[in-house]
Motif scaffolding. Structure first.
Motif, PDB file in Angstrom:
ATOM      1  N   TYR A   1     119.238  69.343 -74.347  1.00 29.50           N
ATOM      2  CA  TYR A   1     120.098  70.340 -73.902  1.00 29.50           C
ATOM      3  C   TYR A   1     120.238  71.482 -75.031  1.00 29.50           C
ATOM      4  O   TYR A   1     120.409  72.647 -74.998  1.00 29.50           O
ATOM      5  CB  TYR A   1     121.483  69.733 -73.372  1.00 29.50           C
ATOM      6  CG  TYR A   1     122.347  70.898 -72.946  1.00 29.50           C
ATOM      7  CD1 TYR A   1     122.199  71.402 -71.516  1.00 29.50           C
ATOM      8  CD2 TYR A   1     123.440  71.290 -73.741  1.00 29.50           C
ATOM      9  CE1 TYR A   1     123.222  72.091 -71.294  1.00 29.50           C
ATOM     10  CE2 TYR A   1     124.365  72.361 -73.189  1.00 29.50           C
ATOM     11  CZ  TYR A   1     123.972  72.640 -71.894  1.00 29.50           C
ATOM     12  OH  TYR A   1     125.222  73.575 -71.506  1.00 29.50           O
ATOM     13  N   THR A   2     120.856  70.925 -76.106  1.00 32.62           N
ATOM     14  CA  THR A   2     121.174  72.048 -77.232  1.00 32.62           C
ATOM     15  C   THR A   2     120.184  72.770 -77.775  1.00 32.62           C
ATOM     16  O   THR A   2     119.896  73.901 -78.010  1.00 32.62           O
ATOM     17  CB  THR A   2     121.766  71.362 -78.365  1.00 32.62           C
ATOM     18  OG1 THR A   2     121.280  70.286 -79.017  1.00 32.62           O
ATOM     19  CG2 THR A   2     123.313  70.491 -77.806  1.00 32.62           C
TER      20      THR A   2
ATOM     21  N   ASP B   1     118.945  77.449 -77.408  1.00 31.48           N
ATOM     22  CA  ASP B   1     118.562  78.352 -78.689  1.00 31.48           C
ATOM     23  C   ASP B   1     117.385  78.402 -78.937  1.00 31.48           C
ATOM     24  O   ASP B   1     116.267  77.638 -79.145  1.00 31.48           O
ATOM     25  CB  ASP B   1     119.289  77.488 -80.007  1.00 31.48           C
ATOM     26  CG  ASP B   1     119.174  78.184 -81.207  1.00 31.48           C
ATOM     27  OD1 ASP B   1     118.337  79.121 -81.235  1.00 31.48           O
ATOM     28  OD2 ASP B   1     120.056  77.993 -82.032  1.00 31.48           O
ATOM     29  N   PRO B   2     116.693  79.778 -78.785  1.00 32.33           N
ATOM     30  CA  PRO B   2     115.360  80.195 -78.910  1.00 32.33           C
ATOM     31  C   PRO B   2     114.901  79.901 -80.308  1.00 32.33           C
ATOM     32  O   PRO B   2     113.698  79.743 -80.403  1.00 32.33           O
ATOM     33  CB  PRO B   2     115.406  81.674 -78.600  1.00 32.33           C
ATOM     34  CG  PRO B   2     116.664  81.858 -77.446  1.00 32.33           C
ATOM     35  CD  PRO B   2     117.610  80.919 -78.003  1.00 32.33           C
TER      36      PRO B   2
ATOM     37  N   ARG C   1     111.500  76.364 -83.681  1.00 30.94           N
ATOM     38  CA  ARG C   1     111.289  75.362 -84.735  1.00 30.94           C
ATOM     39  C   ARG C   1     111.039  73.897 -84.433  1.00 30.94           C
ATOM     40  O   ARG C   1     110.227  73.374 -85.031  1.00 30.94           O
ATOM     41  CB  ARG C   1     113.025  75.271 -85.279  1.00 30.94           C
ATOM     42  CG  ARG C   1     113.252  74.578 -86.606  1.00 30.94           C
ATOM     43  CD  ARG C   1     114.521  74.560 -87.140  1.00 30.94           C
ATOM     44  NE  ARG C   1     114.710  73.565 -88.133  1.00 30.94           N
ATOM     45  CZ  ARG C   1     116.017  73.301 -88.571  1.00 30.94           C
ATOM     46  NH1 ARG C   1     116.955  74.068 -88.309  1.00 30.94           N
ATOM     47  NH2 ARG C   1     115.983  72.473 -89.552  1.00 30.94           N
ATOM     48  N   TYR C   2     111.636  73.492 -83.229  1.00 26.95           N
ATOM     49  CA  TYR C   2     111.207  72.347 -82.492  1.00 26.95           C
ATOM     50  C   TYR C   2     109.568  72.138 -82.329  1.00 26.95           C
ATOM     51  O   TYR C   2     108.875  71.249 -82.591  1.00 26.95           O
ATOM     52  CB  TYR C   2     111.962  71.959 -81.411  1.00 26.95           C
ATOM     53  CG  TYR C   2     111.659  70.435 -80.786  1.00 26.95           C
ATOM     54  CD1 TYR C   2     111.661  69.229 -81.555  1.00 26.95           C
ATOM     55  CD2 TYR C   2     111.485  70.318 -79.451  1.00 26.95           C
ATOM     56  CE1 TYR C   2     111.309  67.992 -80.933  1.00 26.95           C
ATOM     57  CE2 TYR C   2     111.399  69.213 -78.809  1.00 26.95           C
ATOM     58  CZ  TYR C   2     111.150  68.113 -79.745  1.00 26.95           C
ATOM     59  OH  TYR C   2     110.993  66.896 -78.952  1.00 26.95           O
TER      60      TYR C   2
ATOM     61  N   ALA D   1     109.489  75.951 -72.113  1.00 29.03           N
ATOM     62  CA  ALA D   1     109.876  76.928 -73.032  1.00 29.03           C
ATOM     63  C   ALA D   1     108.829  76.807 -74.292  1.00 29.03           C
ATOM     64  O   ALA D   1     108.496  77.801 -74.874  1.00 29.03           O
ATOM     65  CB  ALA D   1     111.268  76.731 -73.556  1.00 29.03           C
ATOM     66  N   MET D   2     108.671  75.964 -74.654  1.00 24.02           N
ATOM     67  CA  MET D   2     107.752  75.485 -75.644  1.00 24.02           C
ATOM     68  C   MET D   2     106.156  75.687 -75.589  1.00 24.02           C
ATOM     69  O   MET D   2     105.319  76.107 -76.487  1.00 24.02           O
ATOM     70  CB  MET D   2     107.887  74.045 -76.387  1.00 24.02           C
ATOM     71  CG  MET D   2     109.372  73.999 -76.874  1.00 24.02           C
ATOM     72  SD  MET D   2     109.687  72.523 -77.977  1.00 24.02           S
ATOM     73  CE  MET D   2     108.674  71.180 -77.483  1.00 24.02           C
ATOM     74  N   PHE D   3     105.583  75.047 -74.299  1.00 23.54           N
ATOM     75  CA  PHE D   3     104.395  74.803 -74.060  1.00 23.54           C
ATOM     76  C   PHE D   3     103.536  75.704 -72.999  1.00 23.54           C
ATOM     77  O   PHE D   3     102.261  75.595 -72.813  1.00 23.54           O
ATOM     78  CB  PHE D   3     103.731  73.349 -74.117  1.00 23.54           C
ATOM     79  CG  PHE D   3     103.962  72.680 -75.234  1.00 23.54           C
ATOM     80  CD1 PHE D   3     103.744  73.152 -76.512  1.00 23.54           C
ATOM     81  CD2 PHE D   3     105.042  71.654 -75.211  1.00 23.54           C
ATOM     82  CE1 PHE D   3     104.031  72.364 -77.656  1.00 23.54           C
ATOM     83  CE2 PHE D   3     105.328  70.850 -76.512  1.00 23.54           C
ATOM     84  CZ  PHE D   3     104.850  71.355 -77.345  1.00 23.54           C
ATOM     85  N   GLU D   4     104.385  76.235 -72.154  1.00 22.35           N
ATOM     86  CA  GLU D   4     103.929  77.185 -70.884  1.00 22.35           C
ATOM     87  C   GLU D   4     102.744  78.286 -71.533  1.00 22.35           C
ATOM     88  O   GLU D   4     101.885  78.486 -71.016  1.00 22.35           O
ATOM     89  CB  GLU D   4     104.967  77.540 -70.097  1.00 22.35           C
ATOM     90  CG  GLU D   4     104.475  78.792 -68.807  1.00 22.35           C
ATOM     91  CD  GLU D   4     103.724  77.792 -67.906  1.00 22.35           C
ATOM     92  OE1 GLU D   4     102.798  78.273 -67.222  1.00 22.35           O
ATOM     93  OE2 GLU D   4     104.144  76.408 -67.593  1.00 22.35           O
TER      94      GLU D   4
END
Length: 120
Positions: free
Chosen positions: A11-12, A16-17, A22-23, A88-91
């Motif tokens: 969630y957190t 945060d874009p 970073r993740y 958000a990361m991989f699309e």
């Protein structure tokens, strides 16, 4: 095991874009930083309020550090939280419409009812 902590991470980070990026780029470092610096900060209260007891298990840390959303689902992470963060990361890595969502569904297809408990 803390499904609450897994879901809190998802969630957190998703909100945060900069943390999303970073993740994506440094998952091991981001998970370690978040667990050390953010895991025990109580949501929606002043920064001074914190706990000291929450930590990921080795399995949770491994699944988060390798972006293994199938393992996260098996551990009880909420599928909507994993889906929105990983979209958000991989699309962007998929050319076809709904490419990541289809890959996500295929990777979770081996689960059958009853699904793992996602209650916290």
């Amino acid at each position: 095991m803390s499904k609450y902590l897994l879901n809190k991470f998802l969630y957190t980070v998703d909100r945060d874009p900069e943390l999303v990026e970073r993740y994506r780029e440094q998952p091991v470092e981001t998970v370690a930083w978040w667990e050390r610096e953010r895991a025990n900060v109580i949501l929606n209260v002043p920064e001074a309020e914190a706990s000291t007891w929450l930590a990921f298990t080795d399995g949770e840390r491994e699944a988060l550090s390798t972006h293994d959303y199938s393992a996260l689902f098996e551990l009880g992470a909420h599928p909507f939280l994993t889906l929105t963060l990983f979209i958000a990361m991989f699309e962007r890595d998929h050319d076809e419409p709904l490419g990541f969502q289809l890959a996500y569904a295929a990777r979770l297809a081996h689960f059958s009812l009853p699904y793992p408990d996602i209650a916290t």
